[in-house]
Design an enzyme around this catalytic site. Structure first.
Site, PDB file in Angstrom:
ATOM      1  N   ASN A  83      27.871  -5.162 -34.599  1.00 40.13           N
ATOM      2  CA  ASN A  83      29.279  -4.902 -34.956  1.00 40.13           C
ATOM      3  C   ASN A  83      30.154  -4.501 -33.772  1.00 40.13           C
ATOM      4  O   ASN A  83      31.335  -4.838 -33.738  1.00 40.13           O
ATOM      5  CB  ASN A  83      29.364  -3.880 -36.094  1.00 40.13           C
ATOM      6  CG  ASN A  83      28.820  -2.529 -35.696  1.00 40.13           C
ATOM      7  OD1 ASN A  83      27.946  -2.431 -34.843  1.00 40.13           O
ATOM      8  ND2 ASN A  83      29.316  -1.490 -36.296  1.00 40.13           N
ATOM      9  N   GLY A 138      21.474   0.942 -35.580  1.00 43.83           N
ATOM     10  CA  GLY A 138      21.336  -0.169 -36.519  1.00 43.83           C
ATOM     11  C   GLY A 138      21.207   0.364 -37.933  1.00 43.83           C
ATOM     12  O   GLY A 138      21.578   1.512 -38.221  1.00 43.83           O
ATOM     13  N   THR A 174      19.559   1.645 -41.601  1.00 45.10           N
ATOM     14  CA  THR A 174      18.616   2.722 -41.926  1.00 45.10           C
ATOM     15  C   THR A 174      17.202   2.190 -42.172  1.00 45.10           C
ATOM     16  O   THR A 174      16.211   2.794 -41.738  1.00 45.10           O
ATOM     17  CB  THR A 174      19.155   3.508 -43.150  1.00 45.10           C
ATOM     18  OG1 THR A 174      20.391   4.108 -42.744  1.00 45.10           O
ATOM     19  CG2 THR A 174      18.199   4.574 -43.610  1.00 45.10           C
ATOM     20  N   THR A 184      15.801  -0.520 -40.904  1.00 45.19           N
ATOM     21  CA  THR A 184      15.208  -0.861 -39.599  1.00 45.19           C
ATOM     22  C   THR A 184      14.878   0.417 -38.827  1.00 45.19           C
ATOM     23  O   THR A 184      13.815   0.518 -38.194  1.00 45.19           O
ATOM     24  CB  THR A 184      16.178  -1.714 -38.747  1.00 45.19           C
ATOM     25  OG1 THR A 184      16.839  -2.653 -39.564  1.00 45.19           O
ATOM     26  CG2 THR A 184      15.466  -2.414 -37.624  1.00 45.19           C
ATOM     27  N   GLU A 208      20.715   6.155 -34.539  1.00 46.12           N
ATOM     28  CA  GLU A 208      22.088   6.163 -35.071  1.00 46.12           C
ATOM     29  C   GLU A 208      22.105   5.096 -36.160  1.00 46.12           C
ATOM     30  O   GLU A 208      22.051   3.902 -35.861  1.00 46.12           O
ATOM     31  CB  GLU A 208      23.092   5.803 -33.970  1.00 46.12           C
ATOM     32  CG  GLU A 208      23.081   6.736 -32.773  1.00 46.12           C
ATOM     33  CD  GLU A 208      23.748   8.079 -33.043  1.00 46.12           C
ATOM     34  OE1 GLU A 208      24.286   8.274 -34.146  1.00 46.12           O
ATOM     35  OE2 GLU A 208      23.703   8.937 -32.143  1.00 46.12           O
ATOM     36  N   CYS A 218      30.102   1.593 -38.721  1.00 42.65           N
ATOM     37  CA  CYS A 218      29.296   2.586 -39.439  1.00 42.65           C
ATOM     38  C   CYS A 218      30.140   3.760 -39.925  1.00 42.65           C
ATOM     39  O   CYS A 218      29.746   4.452 -40.857  1.00 42.65           O
ATOM     40  CB  CYS A 218      28.179   3.084 -38.534  1.00 42.65           C
ATOM     41  SG  CYS A 218      28.800   3.629 -36.934  1.00 42.65           S
ATOM     42  N   GLU A 256      24.127  11.639 -29.911  1.00 41.14           N
ATOM     43  CA  GLU A 256      24.476  11.117 -28.589  1.00 41.14           C
ATOM     44  C   GLU A 256      25.919  11.517 -28.338  1.00 41.14           C
ATOM     45  O   GLU A 256      26.553  12.143 -29.182  1.00 41.14           O
ATOM     46  CB  GLU A 256      24.242   9.599 -28.533  1.00 41.14           C
ATOM     47  CG  GLU A 256      22.744   9.260 -28.653  1.00 41.14           C
ATOM     48  CD  GLU A 256      22.382   7.795 -28.385  1.00 41.14           C
ATOM     49  OE1 GLU A 256      23.248   7.013 -27.973  1.00 41.14           O
ATOM     50  OE2 GLU A 256      21.203   7.444 -28.605  1.00 41.14           O
TER      51      GLU A 256
HETATM   52  P1  NDP Z   1      19.761  -3.970 -37.979  1.00 44.12           P
HETATM   53  O1  NDP Z   1      19.065  -2.713 -38.284  1.00 44.12           O
HETATM   54  O2  NDP Z   1      19.460  -5.163 -38.766  1.00 44.12           O
HETATM   55  O3  NDP Z   1      19.539  -4.390 -36.452  1.00 44.12           O
HETATM   56  C1  NDP Z   1      19.839  -3.517 -35.361  1.00 44.12           C
HETATM   57  C2  NDP Z   1      19.063  -3.988 -34.146  1.00 44.12           C
HETATM   58  O4  NDP Z   1      17.676  -3.787 -34.365  1.00 44.12           O
HETATM   59  C3  NDP Z   1      19.223  -5.477 -33.847  1.00 44.12           C
HETATM   60  O5  NDP Z   1      19.190  -5.677 -32.463  1.00 44.12           O
HETATM   61  C4  NDP Z   1      17.993  -6.052 -34.521  1.00 44.12           C
HETATM   62  O6  NDP Z   1      17.631  -7.315 -34.014  1.00 44.12           O
HETATM   63  C5  NDP Z   1      16.962  -4.993 -34.167  1.00 44.12           C
HETATM   64  N1  NDP Z   1      15.772  -4.970 -35.028  1.00 44.12           N
HETATM   65  C6  NDP Z   1      15.618  -5.487 -36.275  1.00 44.12           C
HETATM   66  N2  NDP Z   1      14.358  -5.236 -36.725  1.00 44.12           N
HETATM   67  C7  NDP Z   1      13.719  -4.543 -35.752  1.00 44.12           C
HETATM   68  C8  NDP Z   1      12.416  -3.987 -35.611  1.00 44.12           C
HETATM   69  N3  NDP Z   1      11.491  -4.092 -36.585  1.00 44.12           N
HETATM   70  N4  NDP Z   1      12.103  -3.341 -34.466  1.00 44.12           N
HETATM   71  C9  NDP Z   1      13.013  -3.200 -33.481  1.00 44.12           C
HETATM   72  N5  NDP Z   1      14.264  -3.717 -33.548  1.00 44.12           N
HETATM   73  C10 NDP Z   1      14.617  -4.364 -34.671  1.00 44.12           C
HETATM   74  O7  NDP Z   1      21.337  -3.612 -38.049  1.00 44.12           O
HETATM   75  P2  NDP Z   1      22.553  -4.603 -37.944  1.00 44.12           P
HETATM   76  O8  NDP Z   1      22.502  -5.318 -36.644  1.00 44.12           O
HETATM   77  O9  NDP Z   1      22.661  -5.379 -39.208  1.00 44.12           O
HETATM   78  O10 NDP Z   1      23.775  -3.558 -37.832  1.00 44.12           O
HETATM   79  C11 NDP Z   1      24.415  -2.998 -38.932  1.00 44.12           C
HETATM   80  C12 NDP Z   1      23.880  -1.601 -39.190  1.00 44.12           C
HETATM   81  O11 NDP Z   1      24.052  -0.798 -38.032  1.00 44.12           O
HETATM   82  C13 NDP Z   1      24.656  -0.897 -40.300  1.00 44.12           C
HETATM   83  O12 NDP Z   1      23.743  -0.246 -41.140  1.00 44.12           O
HETATM   84  C14 NDP Z   1      25.498   0.121 -39.551  1.00 44.12           C
HETATM   85  O13 NDP Z   1      25.854   1.236 -40.297  1.00 44.12           O
HETATM   86  C15 NDP Z   1      24.609   0.463 -38.393  1.00 44.12           C
HETATM   87  N6  NDP Z   1      25.370   1.030 -37.298  1.00 44.12           N
HETATM   88  C16 NDP Z   1      25.256   2.368 -37.032  1.00 44.12           C
HETATM   89  C17 NDP Z   1      26.027   2.951 -36.051  1.00 44.12           C
HETATM   90  C18 NDP Z   1      25.901   4.397 -35.738  1.00 44.12           C
HETATM   91  O14 NDP Z   1      26.332   4.812 -34.657  1.00 44.12           O
HETATM   92  N7  NDP Z   1      25.343   5.221 -36.612  1.00 44.12           N
HETATM   93  C19 NDP Z   1      26.973   2.162 -35.247  1.00 44.12           C
HETATM   94  C20 NDP Z   1      26.987   0.758 -35.590  1.00 44.12           C
HETATM   95  C21 NDP Z   1      26.215   0.226 -36.591  1.00 44.12           C
HETATM   96  P3  NDP Z   1      18.171  -8.658 -34.700  1.00 44.12           P
HETATM   97  O15 NDP Z   1      19.489  -8.348 -35.373  1.00 44.12           O
HETATM   98  O16 NDP Z   1      18.340  -9.571 -33.553  1.00 44.12           O
HETATM   99  O17 NDP Z   1      17.135  -9.076 -35.668  1.00 44.12           O
END
Ligand code: NDP
Length: 478
Positions: A148, A224, A226, A228, A246, A280, A458
């Site tokens: 995002n 990412g 929750t 994941t 986060e 988020c 952070e």
């Molecule tokens: P995901 O959890 O799907 O993915 C986040 C990252 O983790 C991506 O690079 C993804 O790779 C990678 N990933 C996926 N599976 C694994 C695994 N088993 N082991 C290690 N890495 C993995 O999130 P989204 O990309 O869909 O992002 C949206 C989410 O992020 C929302 O829930 C949002 O709230 C949260 N978010 C939180 C923020 C915060 O600061 N709290 C800020 C921004 C977003 P790939 O996508 O390439 O499969």
């Protein structure tokens, strides 16, 4: 166009020869091919970071901060390219990629450079001894980021991580790899020592999990979802890797009758729909005091319907496309669920396809009323342009409704009674609250959530703390 990994100061192909196709969310057209890195690529990147670590960590904090300045300068030269790439890759409006993404990516490097230059060794005097607290680098880190806010979030991790003397391997989202590639071009051009920052492209299941599992990774900073985050935490726990998570959010915007009506409408619309609601911190459940509920609802609908949806590269656009077809389906699922759960869609939901963008991922912003605060739509993270409206009378009932979610990241309170705003903040289970504003960021403050929204903080000195090990040296006086 085919992207490459960046390992040991070289752009190199992936071992598997496998690719993912990266699509433009607004048009559905192909942007580039993204390598799927496997455990062999990941190991190579980790080895490169390990090799670079001894020399890099021996630099003084000031010397490392000077490198952060060089990266910031280079990114500043590439400012417009960052904005264009980010808009194309994510579908967000160009005005937003300039003001938020490009701006913050530069600012993150400058901010942490200044913080690190100003770092002081803490001392604690005893009657007969002096304690020094040294912040030592940890080692090799895995930095994993979502789609995002791609470079905004990656730079938020890279700057403090290398600034504190660590070396890193980055894994951006496979959906938005373009500005991570740009960052590697930037560090390559300024001649950052090889191996300090490495990048492996790929998906989460193969690339991300190999990175987190590897025994040579000393710490993991993950942003990412929750679900994941929980997998990452389990995988990191067995070898006691230092971990920052986060995660997702389901944030409340609380509107009292004494608010500044116009400013609150503007603030609540921004917090609900900025970046198509894919932040988020977005306020997707709006609690409105009963006496202004109808007026506020009607003005909110008007304001949302006035937002211009369309070409992300048009300066006038307020709302762009959603990140992917799958994500669009998720929003459609929740808008159908809202009706099943007894809600009424006040606006939005019908596909809205600007000319020439028929193959993109478009949806008009949705406002729902009439749902119980216990419904799934008002408790679960939707992460898109959909908000639910709820009425409240009493503060005690409000607190119960607001805290009725597994998430606890952020929120906003809109009232002229600042004392009440501050008092109420303390009753809300969350990491951050804004009063009469939203996403008003001071980079020095702690950032992070409670409950399912994450572990750790952070931002500012909390980032410097996470990306280092505090060590105590106690010197006994004669
Ligand atoms: P995901 O959890 O799907 O993915 C986040 C990252 O983790 C991506 O690079 C993804 O790779 C990678 N990933 C996926 N599976 C694994 C695994 N088993 N082991 C290690 N890495 C993995 O999130 P989204 O990309 O869909 O992002 C949206 C989410 O992020 C929302 O829930 C949002 O709230 C949260 N978010 C939180 C923020 C915060 O600061 N709290 C800020 C921004 C977003 P790939 O996508 O390439 O499969």
């Amino acid at each position: 166009m085919q992207l490459m990994n960046y390992i040991n100061g070289n752009f190199c192909p992936q071992a598997s020869g496998k690719w993912i196709t990266n699509l433009n969310p607004a048009t559905g057209e192909e942007i580039c091919k993204v390598p799927v890195s496997n455990s062999k690529d990941v190991k190579e990147a980790i080895n490169s970071a390990k090799k670079a670590y001894p020399n890099w960590s021996k630099n003084t904090p000031h010397e490392r901060a000077m490198w952060l300045d060089k990266i910031a300068n280079k990114l500043e030269e590439m400012f417009e390219e960052i904005a264009q790439l980010e808009s194309m890759d994510t579908g967000k409006p160009i005005s937003l990629s300039r003001s938020v993404d490009a701006n913050r990516s530069v600012a993150n490097f400058r901010f942490f450079s200044e913080m690190i230059k100003g770092m002081e060794i803490e001392e604690f005097e005893m009657k007969d001894a002096t304690n020094y607290v040294i912040q030592k680098p940890i080692g090799v880190g895995a930095l994993i980021t979502p789609w995002n806010l791609p470079l905004y979030l990656l730079s938020w991790k890279v700057a403090p991580a290398i600034g504190m003397g660590n070396t890193v391997v980055c894994k951006p989202s496979e959906l938005t790899p373009m500005t991570a590639d740009l960052l590697m071009r930037a560090v390559d051009e300024i001649g950052l020592p090889a191996g300090v920052i490495n990048l492996v492209h790929g998906n989460g299941i193969e690339t991300g999990s190999s990175l987190v599992e590897d025994s040579d990774i000393d710490f993991v900073s993950f942003t990412g979802g929750t679900v994941t985050g929980s997998k990452v935490a389990s995988s990191a726990a067995s070898s006691f890797k230092k971990l920052s998570l986060e995660l997702g959010g389901k944030n409340s915007s609380i509107v009292f009758a004494d608010c500044d009506f116009e400013k609150t409408i503007a603030g609540v619309v921004r917090s609900g729909f900025l970046n198509q609601g894919q932040i988020c911190l977005c306020g997707s459940r709006i609690f409105i005091e009963e006496e202004i509920y109808e007026d506020f609802k009607n003005s909110l609908i008007n304001a949302v319907e006035e937002m211009k949806i369309g070409d992300p590269l048009d300066e006038e656009t307020d709302l762009g496309a959603l990140i992917s077809k799958e994500h669009l389906k998720k929003i459609e699922y929740y808008s159908n669920l809202a009706i099943e759960e007894g809600g009424v869609l006040l606006t939005g939901g019908v596909p809205c396809l600007p000319k020439d963008f028929e193959n993109g991922n478009w949806i008009a912003p949705i406002i729902v009323e009439g749902l119980s605060y216990e419904s799934r739509c008002s408790k679960e993270e939707i992460f898109g342009p959909m908000v639910t409206l709820h009425k409240f009378k009493e503060e005690s009932e409000l607190i119960k409704m607001v805290n009725n979610t597994r998430y606890g990241l952020a929120g906003s309170i809109w009232t002229k009674d600042i004392e009440r705003g501050r008092r109420l903040s303390e009753s809300i289970e969350t990491g951050m609250i804004w009063i009469n504003t939203w996403l008003h960021r001071d980079l020095r403050v702690p950032f992070g959530g409670v409950k399912d929204s994450g572990v750790g903080r952070e931002g500012g000195r909390w980032s410097l703390g996470f990306f280092s090990e505090a060590m105590n040296v106690c010197v006994k006086q004669e």
